[in-house]
Design an enzyme around this catalytic site. Structure first.
Site, PDB file in Angstrom:
ATOM      1  N   GLY A 173      17.221  12.624  82.600  1.00  0.00           N
ATOM      2  CA  GLY A 173      16.085  13.012  83.420  1.00  0.00           C
ATOM      3  C   GLY A 173      16.548  13.909  84.532  1.00  0.00           C
ATOM      4  N   ASP A 212      11.333  -3.215  99.902  1.00  0.00           N
ATOM      5  CA  ASP A 212      10.505  -2.514  98.920  1.00  0.00           C
ATOM      6  C   ASP A 212      10.520  -3.231  97.578  1.00  0.00           C
ATOM      7  OD1 ASP A 212       8.728  -0.614  98.087  1.00  0.00           O
ATOM      8  OD2 ASP A 212      10.231   0.908  97.674  1.00  0.00           O
TER       9      ASP A 212
END
Ligand SMILES: *[C@@H]1O[C@H](CO)[C@@H](O)[C@H](O)[C@H]1NC(C)=O
Ligand SMILES: *[C@@H]1O[C@H](CO)[C@@H](O)[C@H](O)[C@H]1NC(C)=O
Ligand SMILES: *[C@@H]1O[C@H](CO)[C@@H](O)[C@H](O)[C@H]1NC(C)=O
Ligand SMILES: *[C@@H]1O[C@H](CO)[C@@H](O)[C@H](O)[C@H]1NC(C)=O
Ligand SMILES: *[C@@H]1O[C@H](CO)[C@@H](O)[C@H](O)[C@H]1NC(C)=O
Ligand SMILES: *[C@@H]1O[C@H](CO)[C@@H](O)[C@H](O)[C@H]1NC(C)=O
Ligand SMILES: *[C@@H]1O[C@H](CO)[C@@H](O)[C@H](O)[C@H]1NC(C)=O
Ligand SMILES: *[C@@H]1O[C@H](CO)[C@@H](O)[C@H](O)[C@H]1NC(C)=O
Ligand SMILES: *[C@@H]1O[C@H](CO)[C@@H](O)[C@H](O)[C@H]1NC(C)=O
Length: 871
Positions: free
Chosen positions: A547, A668
């Site tokens: 990616g 998070d």
């Protein structure tokens, strides 16, 4: 799926270069970012918002042409040299573009490419070195609601196409700096039915105020310092929505306008007939009539400067000659007037001569003029008059050559139709929405928003998952790309923010492995040589690309037979300071190692190259297993699997919170940050926002970072961060595992959007709750009982007050008792050995860098709405 907080490390690389002077994150607090943007910015193809305002960024703005997902772009208050030649090309999703106070070295014109930004609602480019004629192309942006082009060097007239902008709410074109400024008439604004604010002061607009009776929401109207003329029409003064009207320093004529509810600033610099009278009465009938005549010509500027006050027989009224207080001659020959001959002339019953020759008048000669008893000369030669010449008495000397009499009498209106003529506009403008959102957006803070790697990470994961099953595609489809944002707060006084430098460290190691890798790292520490990585990735072969992100490319690597993920950070943005930060960060990563925390395997610095090596997780993210089943192709998780995952996560977090030598707060936690291996055992990843709490202050005030839906209320509202912030997020994850849905689901009705609220509500009613539970779960009586316990734990974890939430060790205890009772054999190999240094692998993590603000799960940027989610 994995809206992982992106590789903030990469972002850090940028900032490191950008904030060359800032040796640590805190130092960035108090100074503006400087430096330039990397050309690779455009590779952030899934970035939805890029907010760079309020920094000292220099250099050329790189091409943004590939950032088709970008909805917000803010470049304000920087010191860029120039914009790219392809500026605005390809930004088809753009909704908000702000670039105020941009001291570009090279002036520019708004490119026609802006017409492709068909969703653009906000365009603010005040004081932005724009030159040239007012861009007619803006007329094609039909979504435009806020347009601000003040303080530029625009010239020319407002193009008629602007009338298509019926959604326009705020139009600010004031203070053009060019010699010519903006000029011409402003009739086109009459078509902008939603207009609330019109600021066009300090230009050279001419002509009268058009019929604005359709602008029922107009509140603020500022035309100060122009050359506007004519009588302020009743259609304008009658607008009840008006709040602020500024008309001073123009050439308005007629009576001082009276507004029902506003105290307008009109007095100075206009030619009102009665401004010295108190109270100001109407103008004299003669003045009124002559102003109507002038109105027929469209209140030409020439006349407006002379036909002032209330005494047409005074010296200043050029073209008028009186005989004892009555007009006997009107000579407006060769004035280059357009417009029409007003029938009001018929009221000048003493008129002897009327000379309108050698103009450009249109329309017909009004029949009513034939009644003028003393008329001896009517000269209308050399105009563009049409229709039939009325029958005047023989005593009238008619001069009518050089016209188009006989042509069809369809009146053309012409440019000079008087103030109230063009009222085919129906009243009652459309509904308009407030532009506060945008104002807020601007106010928010100077921010860098970067996103990218959800994509990258997902690709990496997905590819790896799918390799076995399907052909691999390395291309990113924008449609499925993630909307992710990370904002780095610059400093322009709005916030204490500074840079955020979380990295997405991603990887997976299948547990049973790699003595050989271990050796590899053992012998080199975490530092790997470039040669090794070149070999592992086949010289960074294109075929190995998993990616791409804005700051680097992730390659699949093969280290002595073991698959790893190698992220090659974009070079060129890294200075020596950056190098130190990079290493300092890796240092922090070494401090937390745990079986249930994803590990960084190694890194490499070589010249400008920065490479990070992670384990390779084959099982995808928890999110993919919970909510994105169709996309990911996974089977739904069983209840047992979910519980084991929940316990794994709890153990990882428990370790972070206290079992490591220091207290770390993840900040998070969310399903997309929980990675699974092929046995569906979980590891917490993405330590991009991890905050190290010093022993002394376990509660810190920070700028809020995290993801909507998972933010504890006290954290979202006050920025106070404790370990209970993670507990809250953990509770949310438990709820998602029970309900099988996302925490925020906009597709549901408003009162069901927020999972935590509805979950807690439904728990009150057993039957309701049963329906609420993920339908893919097949629950025995016993598993139902366990589910209820976990649900209770989830409720407990999401308590409003932090002190009401349990510690993570409590969660571990409760879950492990449940899991043991379930499938003791499945879990017992797992324990809390803190430093699982099998293979000498180091756990990944990265240092929380600063006050930052990450919103990864929200598709729209609305940070100020955030606390409301909880209220
Ligand atoms: C225009 O922007 C520059 C910075 O680019 C700033 O210094 C200046 O004050 C601005 N002018 C106005 C009128 O706002
Ligand atoms: C705008 O016009 C002013 C006055 O003519 C001039 O001083 C200034 O340099 C111009 N700015 C640009 C960007 O062309
Ligand atoms: C009107 O404008 C003035 C300055 O231009 C401003 O101070 C005032 O707040 C405005 N009033 C309203 C109601 O907008
Ligand atoms: C002014 O009007 C009177 C009649 O009202 C007329 O006798 C006289 O000639 C006119 N004067 C001029 C200069 O036209
Ligand atoms: C009007 O003024 C022009 C000069 O501007 C003059 O040539 C013309 O004769 C005048 N017409 C009449 C009717 O006095
Ligand atoms: C006459 O008016 C037209 C527009 O109405 C303008 O383009 C032209 O320059 C003017 N001519 C003169 C001599 O003022
Ligand atoms: C002419 O004057 C009369 C009254 O003096 C007024 O009612 C009428 O509206 C005026 N006509 C025009 C066309 O101004
Ligand atoms: C007269 O007006 C027409 C359009 O209104 C314009 O095209 C033409 O140039 C004008 N002629 C003069 C002499 O100003
Ligand atoms: C009309 O224009 C022509 C040439 O343009 C000129 O010769 C003639 O005198 C004009 N007519 C009047 C009445 O001014």
């Amino acid at each position: 799926m994995g809206r992982d907080t992106l590789p903030l490390l990469l972002l850090f690389l940028l900032l490191a270069a950008a904030a060359a002077a800032a040796s640590d994150a805190d130092a960035i607090h108090d100074r503006r970012l400087s430096g330039s943007l990397p050309p690779s910015l455009s590779t952030l193809t899934s970035l939805t918002a890029l907010q760079l305002q309020g920094n000292h960024l220099t250099g050329d703005v790189p091409s943004l042409a590939r950032m088709g997902s970008l909805t917000r772009l803010a470049l304000d208050s920087n010191a860029f040299a120039s914009l790219p030649p392809d500026f605005l090309q390809g930004l088809t999703s753009l909704q908000s573009l702000t670039m105020d106070d941009l001291g570009l070295l090279r002036p520019w014109s708004i490119p026609d490419a802006i017409s492709t930004c068909s969703s653009l609602q906000t365009f603010s480019a005040s004081n932005a070195s724009i030159v040239g004629a007012f861009p007619a192309v803006l007329g094609s942006l039909e979504s435009l609601r806020y347009l601000r082009l003040s303080y530029n060097n625009l010239t020319g007239e407002l193009p008629p196409t602007l009338g298509q902008l019926s959604a326009m709410e705020s139009l600010q074109l004031n203070n053009q700096q060019s010699e010519e400024k903006l000029s011409g008439r402003i009739d086109v604004v009459a078509a902008m039915k939603s207009l609330k604010l019109l600021w066009i002061q300090s230009n050279k607009f001419t002509g009268p105020i058009p019929d604005l009776s359709g602008l029922q929401q107009l509140e603020s109207f500022n035309v100060r310092d122009n050359m506007l003329t004519g009588v302020v029409p009743a259609s304008f003064t009658g607008l009840t929505s008006l709040k602020n009207v500024t008309l001073s320093n123009n050439n308005f004529q007629g009576p001082v306008p009276v507004f029902p509810s506003v105290q307008p600033d009109v007095s100075s610099g206009n030619g009102f007939c009665n401004k010295d009278k108190n109270p100001p009465g109407p103008c004299s009938p003669l003045t009124t009539t002559l102003l109507e005549v002038a109105g027929g010509f469209g209140y030409p500027y020439d006349l407006a400067t002379k036909w002032t006050g209330n005494d047409p027989c005074g010296a200043s009224w050029s073209g008028i000659i009186c005989n004892s207080s009555d007009v006997s001659i009107i000579n407006l020959s060769k004035r280059n007037f357009s417009g029409t001959i007003s029938p009001a002339i018929a009221n000048l019953t003493r008129l002897v001569k009327l000379d309108l020759s050698n103009n450009n008048l249109t329309g017909e000669i009004p029949d009513v003029l034939t009644i003028l008893p003393y008329l001896t000369v009517l000269n209308v030669a050399n105009n563009s008059l049409i229709g039939q010449v009325p029958k005047f008495k023989p005593s009238v000397n008619l001069l009518i050559d050089g016209n188009r009499f006989g042509e069809s009498g369809d009146k053309q209106g012409g440019g000079g139709s008087d103030g109230g003529s063009s009222s085919s506009d129906s009243a009652g403008g459309g509904k308009s929405r407030s532009n506060t959102g945008m104002v807020i957006g601007i106010i928010v803070a100077a921010i860098i928003l970067f996103a990218c790697v959800g994509l990258l990470v997902r690709h990496l994961k997905k590819k790896n998952n799918m390799e076995k099953f399907r052909p691999v595609s390395t291309k990113t489809s924008p449609a499925e790309s993630e909307m992710m944002k990370i904002q780095v707060v610059g400093t322009n006084g709005y916030s204490n923010g500074s840079s955020a430098v979380p990295t997405e460290l991603y990887s997976h190691v299948s547990a049973a492995t790699s003595a050989n890798i271990g050796d590899l790292f053992e012998s080199h520490g975490m530092q790997l040589s470039m040669e090794v990585l070149l070999k592992a990735t086949n010289d960074f072969s294109e075929d190995c690309i998993l990616g791409r992100g804005g700051f680097g490319v992730v390659f699949k690597g093969d280290l002595n037979g073991k698959l790893v993920a190698v992220k090659r950070c974009d070079s060129g943005t890294m200075g020596t300071k950056g190098q130190q930060e990079f290493l300092a960060e890796i240092d922090v990563l070494r401090k937390v190692r745990h079986r249930h925390l994803v590990a960084l395997l190694g890194y490499c610095t070589h010249g400008n190259e920065r490479l990070l090596v992670y384990e390779y997780m084959s099982g995808g993210t928890l999110r993919e297993h919970l909510c994105d089943l169709q996309q990911s192709g996974y089977n739904p998780l069983t209840w047992t699997q979910r519980m084991i995952i929940a316990l794994d996560v709890a153990r990882g977090i428990e370790y972070l919170h206290g079992l490591a030598q220091e207290t770390f707060i993840h900040r998070d936690l969310k399903p997309s940050n929980i990675l699974l291996d092929q046995d569906l055992r979980a590891k917490v990843s993405d330590f991009g926002l991890v905050k190290l709490a010093k022993d002394t202050d376990k509660s810190l005030m920070t700028r809020v970072a995290g993801t909507f839906g998972y933010l504890a209320p006290e954290y979202a509202t006050t920025g106070k961060v404790t370990t209970k912030v993670d507990v809250y997020a953990y509770g949310v994850i438990l709820m998602e595992m029970i309900a099988g849905r996302k925490v925020l689901d906009d597709s549901l009705p408003d009162d069901e959007t927020h999972l935590v609220t509805i979950f807690r509500r439904n728990m009150l009613d057993k039957e309701k709750f049963r329906k609420f539970v993920d339908p893919t779960l097949e629950l025995s009586a016993e598993s139902w009982k366990s589910l209820l316990e976990v649900a209770d734990l989830a409720r407990h974890c999401t308590a409003r007050e932090p002190y009401q939430r349990p510690d993570m060790c409590h969660c571990v205890n409760r879950l492990s008792s449940l899991v043991d009772q379930w499938k003791p054999t499945n879990v017992d190999e797992d324990d809390d050995e803190g430093e699982s240094s099998e293979m000498g692998l180091h756990q990944q993590l990265e240092k929380w860098r600063s006050d930052d603000f990450t919103i990864s799960d929200s598709d729209t940027f609305s940070s100020l709405n955030m606390p409301r989610k909880y209220n």
